[in-house]
Motif scaffolding. Structure first.
Motif, PDB file in Angstrom:
ATOM      1  N   LYS A   1       0.824  -1.210   0.000  1.00 11.65           N
ATOM      2  CA  LYS A   1       0.000   0.000   0.000  1.00 11.65           C
ATOM      3  C   LYS A   1       0.862   1.265   0.000  1.00 11.65           C
ATOM      4  O   LYS A   1       0.489   2.282  -0.602  1.00 11.65           O
ATOM      5  CB  LYS A   1      -0.921   0.001   1.218  1.00 11.65           C
ATOM      6  CG  LYS A   1      -1.969  -1.093   1.196  1.00 11.65           C
ATOM      7  CD  LYS A   1      -2.852  -1.035   2.429  1.00 11.65           C
ATOM      8  CE  LYS A   1      -3.902  -2.131   2.400  1.00 11.65           C
ATOM      9  NZ  LYS A   1      -4.756  -2.121   3.615  1.00 11.65           N
ATOM     10  N   GLU A   2       1.978   1.201   0.701  1.00  9.46           N
ATOM     11  CA  GLU A   2       2.847   2.385   0.753  1.00  9.46           C
ATOM     12  C   GLU A   2       3.367   2.742  -0.642  1.00  9.46           C
ATOM     13  O   GLU A   2       3.440   3.926  -1.001  1.00  9.46           O
ATOM     14  CB  GLU A   2       4.029   2.127   1.706  1.00  9.46           C
ATOM     15  CG  GLU A   2       3.654   2.087   3.183  1.00  9.46           C
ATOM     16  CD  GLU A   2       2.928   0.817   3.576  1.00  9.46           C
ATOM     17  OE1 GLU A   2       3.049  -0.194   2.834  1.00  9.46           O
ATOM     18  OE2 GLU A   2       2.235   0.831   4.616  1.00  9.46           O
ATOM     19  N   GLU A   3       3.706   1.724  -1.428  1.00  9.36           N
ATOM     20  CA  GLU A   3       4.189   1.990  -2.784  1.00  9.36           C
ATOM     21  C   GLU A   3       3.059   2.506  -3.678  1.00  9.36           C
ATOM     22  O   GLU A   3       3.308   3.307  -4.590  1.00  9.36           O
ATOM     23  CB  GLU A   3       4.805   0.718  -3.380  1.00  9.36           C
ATOM     24  CG  GLU A   3       6.109   0.323  -2.709  1.00  9.36           C
ATOM     25  CD  GLU A   3       6.822  -0.804  -3.434  1.00  9.36           C
ATOM     26  OE1 GLU A   3       6.362  -1.184  -4.540  1.00  9.36           O
ATOM     27  OE2 GLU A   3       7.842  -1.297  -2.913  1.00  9.36           O
ATOM     28  N   ILE A   4       1.833   2.065  -3.398  1.00  8.91           N
ATOM     29  CA  ILE A   4       0.687   2.612  -4.137  1.00  8.91           C
ATOM     30  C   ILE A   4       0.534   4.094  -3.840  1.00  8.91           C
ATOM     31  O   ILE A   4       0.308   4.913  -4.745  1.00  8.91           O
ATOM     32  CB  ILE A   4      -0.614   1.857  -3.770  1.00  8.91           C
ATOM     33  CG1 ILE A   4      -0.555   0.418  -4.266  1.00  8.91           C
ATOM     34  CG2 ILE A   4      -1.834   2.567  -4.360  1.00  8.91           C
ATOM     35  CD1 ILE A   4      -1.741  -0.431  -3.850  1.00  8.91           C
ATOM     36  N   GLU A   5       0.667   4.464  -2.561  1.00 10.30           N
ATOM     37  CA  GLU A   5       0.549   5.876  -2.170  1.00 10.30           C
ATOM     38  C   GLU A   5       1.646   6.722  -2.804  1.00 10.30           C
ATOM     39  O   GLU A   5       1.401   7.852  -3.260  1.00 10.30           O
ATOM     40  CB  GLU A   5       0.585   6.004  -0.649  1.00 10.30           C
ATOM     41  CG  GLU A   5      -0.655   5.421   0.028  1.00 10.30           C
ATOM     42  CD  GLU A   5      -0.554   5.450   1.538  1.00 10.30           C
ATOM     43  OE1 GLU A   5       0.554   5.743   2.057  1.00 10.30           O
ATOM     44  OE2 GLU A   5      -1.567   5.167   2.206  1.00 10.30           O
ATOM     45  N   LYS A   6       2.855   6.185  -2.864  1.00  9.69           N
ATOM     46  CA  LYS A   6       3.948   6.904  -3.512  1.00  9.69           C
ATOM     47  C   LYS A   6       3.696   7.069  -5.010  1.00  9.69           C
ATOM     48  O   LYS A   6       4.024   8.111  -5.591  1.00  9.69           O
ATOM     49  CB  LYS A   6       5.275   6.162  -3.285  1.00  9.69           C
ATOM     50  CG  LYS A   6       5.780   6.218  -1.853  1.00  9.69           C
ATOM     51  CD  LYS A   6       7.086   5.434  -1.719  1.00  9.69           C
ATOM     52  CE  LYS A   6       7.573   5.442  -0.277  1.00  9.69           C
ATOM     53  NZ  LYS A   6       8.835   4.652  -0.134  1.00  9.69           N
ATOM     54  N   TYR A   7       3.132   6.035  -5.607  1.00 10.70           N
ATOM     55  CA  TYR A   7       2.806   6.094  -7.042  1.00 10.70           C
ATOM     56  C   TYR A   7       1.735   7.129  -7.312  1.00 10.70           C
ATOM     57  O   TYR A   7       1.752   7.810  -8.355  1.00 10.70           O
ATOM     58  CB  TYR A   7       2.356   4.711  -7.515  1.00 10.70           C
ATOM     59  CG  TYR A   7       1.982   4.645  -8.972  1.00 10.70           C
ATOM     60  CD1 TYR A   7       2.947   4.565  -9.967  1.00 10.70           C
ATOM     61  CD2 TYR A   7       0.633   4.667  -9.360  1.00 10.70           C
ATOM     62  CE1 TYR A   7       2.594   4.511 -11.306  1.00 10.70           C
ATOM     63  CE2 TYR A   7       0.278   4.608 -10.693  1.00 10.70           C
ATOM     64  CZ  TYR A   7       1.253   4.533 -11.662  1.00 10.70           C
ATOM     65  OH  TYR A   7       0.909   4.487 -12.988  1.00 10.70           O
ATOM     66  N   GLY A   8       0.792   7.252  -6.345  1.00 12.60           N
ATOM     67  CA  GLY A   8      -0.312   8.205  -6.485  1.00 12.60           C
ATOM     68  C   GLY A   8      -1.638   7.485  -6.582  1.00 12.60           C
ATOM     69  O   GLY A   8      -1.827   6.672  -7.499  1.00 12.60           O
ATOM     70  N   LEU A   9      -2.550   7.763  -5.641  1.00  7.01           N
ATOM     71  CA  LEU A   9      -3.824   7.067  -5.607  1.00  7.01           C
ATOM     72  C   LEU A   9      -4.642   7.309  -6.876  1.00  7.01           C
ATOM     73  O   LEU A   9      -5.264   6.396  -7.415  1.00  7.01           O
ATOM     74  CB  LEU A   9      -4.625   7.500  -4.369  1.00  7.01           C
ATOM     75  CG  LEU A   9      -4.075   7.029  -3.009  1.00  7.01           C
ATOM     76  CD1 LEU A   9      -4.948   7.565  -1.878  1.00  7.01           C
ATOM     77  CD2 LEU A   9      -4.024   5.502  -2.957  1.00  7.01           C
ATOM     78  N   LYS A  10      -4.663   8.566  -7.339  1.00  7.62           N
ATOM     79  CA  LYS A  10      -5.438   8.893  -8.535  1.00  7.62           C
ATOM     80  C   LYS A  10      -4.879   8.155  -9.752  1.00  7.62           C
ATOM     81  O   LYS A  10      -5.644   7.569 -10.544  1.00  7.62           O
ATOM     82  CB  LYS A  10      -5.402  10.397  -8.785  1.00  7.62           C
ATOM     83  CG  LYS A  10      -6.135  10.865 -10.041  1.00  7.62           C
ATOM     84  CD  LYS A  10      -7.620  10.596  -9.955  1.00  7.62           C
ATOM     85  CE  LYS A  10      -8.407  11.312 -11.035  1.00  7.62           C
ATOM     86  NZ  LYS A  10      -8.020  10.924 -12.390  1.00  7.62           N
ATOM     87  N   LYS A  11      -3.560   8.144  -9.911  1.00  5.56           N
ATOM     88  CA  LYS A  11      -2.946   7.429 -11.029  1.00  5.56           C
ATOM     89  C   LYS A  11      -3.232   5.934 -10.940  1.00  5.56           C
ATOM     90  O   LYS A  11      -3.495   5.279 -11.951  1.00  5.56           O
ATOM     91  CB  LYS A  11      -1.434   7.682 -11.042  1.00  5.56           C
ATOM     92  CG  LYS A  11      -1.028   9.076 -11.476  1.00  5.56           C
ATOM     93  CD  LYS A  11       0.453   9.312 -11.244  1.00  5.56           C
ATOM     94  CE  LYS A  11       1.309   8.311 -12.008  1.00  5.56           C
ATOM     95  NZ  LYS A  11       2.763   8.548 -11.774  1.00  5.56           N
ATOM     96  N   PHE A  12      -3.211   5.405  -9.701  1.00  6.52           N
ATOM     97  CA  PHE A  12      -3.430   3.982  -9.510  1.00  6.52           C
ATOM     98  C   PHE A  12      -4.871   3.601  -9.854  1.00  6.52           C
ATOM     99  O   PHE A  12      -5.104   2.602 -10.553  1.00  6.52           O
ATOM    100  CB  PHE A  12      -3.106   3.581  -8.069  1.00  6.52           C
ATOM    101  CG  PHE A  12      -3.248   2.107  -7.805  1.00  6.52           C
ATOM    102  CD1 PHE A  12      -2.298   1.212  -8.256  1.00  6.52           C
ATOM    103  CD2 PHE A  12      -4.352   1.615  -7.105  1.00  6.52           C
ATOM    104  CE1 PHE A  12      -2.425  -0.151  -8.025  1.00  6.52           C
ATOM    105  CE2 PHE A  12      -4.487   0.257  -6.860  1.00  6.52           C
ATOM    106  CZ  PHE A  12      -3.525  -0.623  -7.322  1.00  6.52           C
ATOM    107  N   THR A  13      -5.840   4.375  -9.357  1.00  2.40           N
ATOM    108  CA  THR A  13      -7.243   4.064  -9.656  1.00  2.40           C
ATOM    109  C   THR A  13      -7.535   4.226 -11.141  1.00  2.40           C
ATOM    110  O   THR A  13      -8.343   3.478 -11.707  1.00  2.40           O
ATOM    111  CB  THR A  13      -8.197   4.941  -8.831  1.00  2.40           C
ATOM    112  OG1 THR A  13      -7.877   6.323  -9.042  1.00  2.40           O
ATOM    113  CG2 THR A  13      -8.086   4.619  -7.348  1.00  2.40           C
ATOM    114  N   ASP A  14      -6.884   5.192 -11.787  1.00  2.00           N
ATOM    115  CA  ASP A  14      -7.047   5.342 -13.239  1.00  2.00           C
ATOM    116  C   ASP A  14      -6.531   4.109 -13.975  1.00  2.00           C
ATOM    117  O   ASP A  14      -7.132   3.656 -14.956  1.00  2.00           O
ATOM    118  CB  ASP A  14      -6.309   6.590 -13.731  1.00  2.00           C
ATOM    119  CG  ASP A  14      -7.018   7.880 -13.345  1.00  2.00           C
ATOM    120  OD1 ASP A  14      -8.194   7.818 -12.932  1.00  2.00           O
ATOM    121  OD2 ASP A  14      -6.390   8.956 -13.444  1.00  2.00           O
TER     122      ASP A  14
END
Length: 212
Positions: A153-166
């Motif tokens: 989850k931490e790496e997802i947050e670093k990647y960016g939640l909006k970018k990840f959900t997109d």
């Protein structure tokens, strides 16, 4: 390839012979198991003309040709139009999950459902059907995490939640189109023009309306 060579190997054990029309002539067609393939259970039709193998047709040749015939002549559309005044029969798909290509279990159960729809159309029911997919949840997130090489989850947050959900939405939509292609190739006669999608605003608003 002399046909008597094939006869000696397969026809006596597996053969189911019929006289058919081929090129304006009555010829012999034989249904055999294709022992030259790894899959020995694949059935092929061999057409014999003047003692020679004139034509060899199996599922890999027949199925695409039949699908093209359906599409070219709009067979399902004609059935829908013919039964417009029939007794209504409603069917809404299950739905399968867009976490990958169609697997054997989904292919099997969707084909079984399609048998019911075909049977109802043969009985002149006005069949309303709609394809749909399940797109929310952990399976999608896991597939996208693997695609982006994200471990937690931490790496997802670093990647960016909006970018990840997109990326998750993009993945679901791409897999939906690929699954549509798979189902159409299987000969499923459902309506794939407007599948319901849980990621769409109209779907979520409908859920809230139901709860309210």
């Amino acid at each position: 390839l002399r046909i008597d060579h094939v006869l000696g190997q397969h026809f006596e054990r597996d053969g189911l012979q019929r006289r058919v029309q081929f090129g304006g002539r009555h010829v012999r067609a034989v249904l055999v198991r294709d022992h030259h393939r790894v899959d020995a259970h694949r059935l092929v039709v061999l057409v014999v003309l003047d003692g020679e193998l004139a034509l060899r047709v199996g599922p890999q040749e027949l199925e695409p040709a039949i699908l093209q015939f359906w599409q070219r002549n709009k067979i399902v559309e004609q059935l829908r139009a013919r039964n417009e005044k029939g007794k209504p029969f409603y069917f809404l798909e299950g739905p399968p999950y867009t976490s990958g290509r169609v697997h054997i279990g989904t292919a099997w159960q969707t084909s079984m459902k399609d048998i019911i729809l075909r049977y109802k159309r043969m009985q002149n029911f006005n069949v309303w059907d709609r394809m749909g997919y399940d797109m929310h949840g952990l399976p999608t997130e896991q597939k996208v995490m693997a695609k982006l090489n994200l471990k937690n989850k931490e790496e997802i947050e670093k990647y960016g939640l909006k970018k990840f959900t997109d990326e998750c939405e993009k993945f679901c939509t791409e897999m939906m189109h690929k699954m549509n292609e798979d189902f159409i190739r299987l000969g499923i006669s459902m309506d794939f023009t407007n599948p319901y999608q849980p990621i769409k605003q109209e779907f979520m608003e409908g859920e809230w309306w139901l709860i309210k």
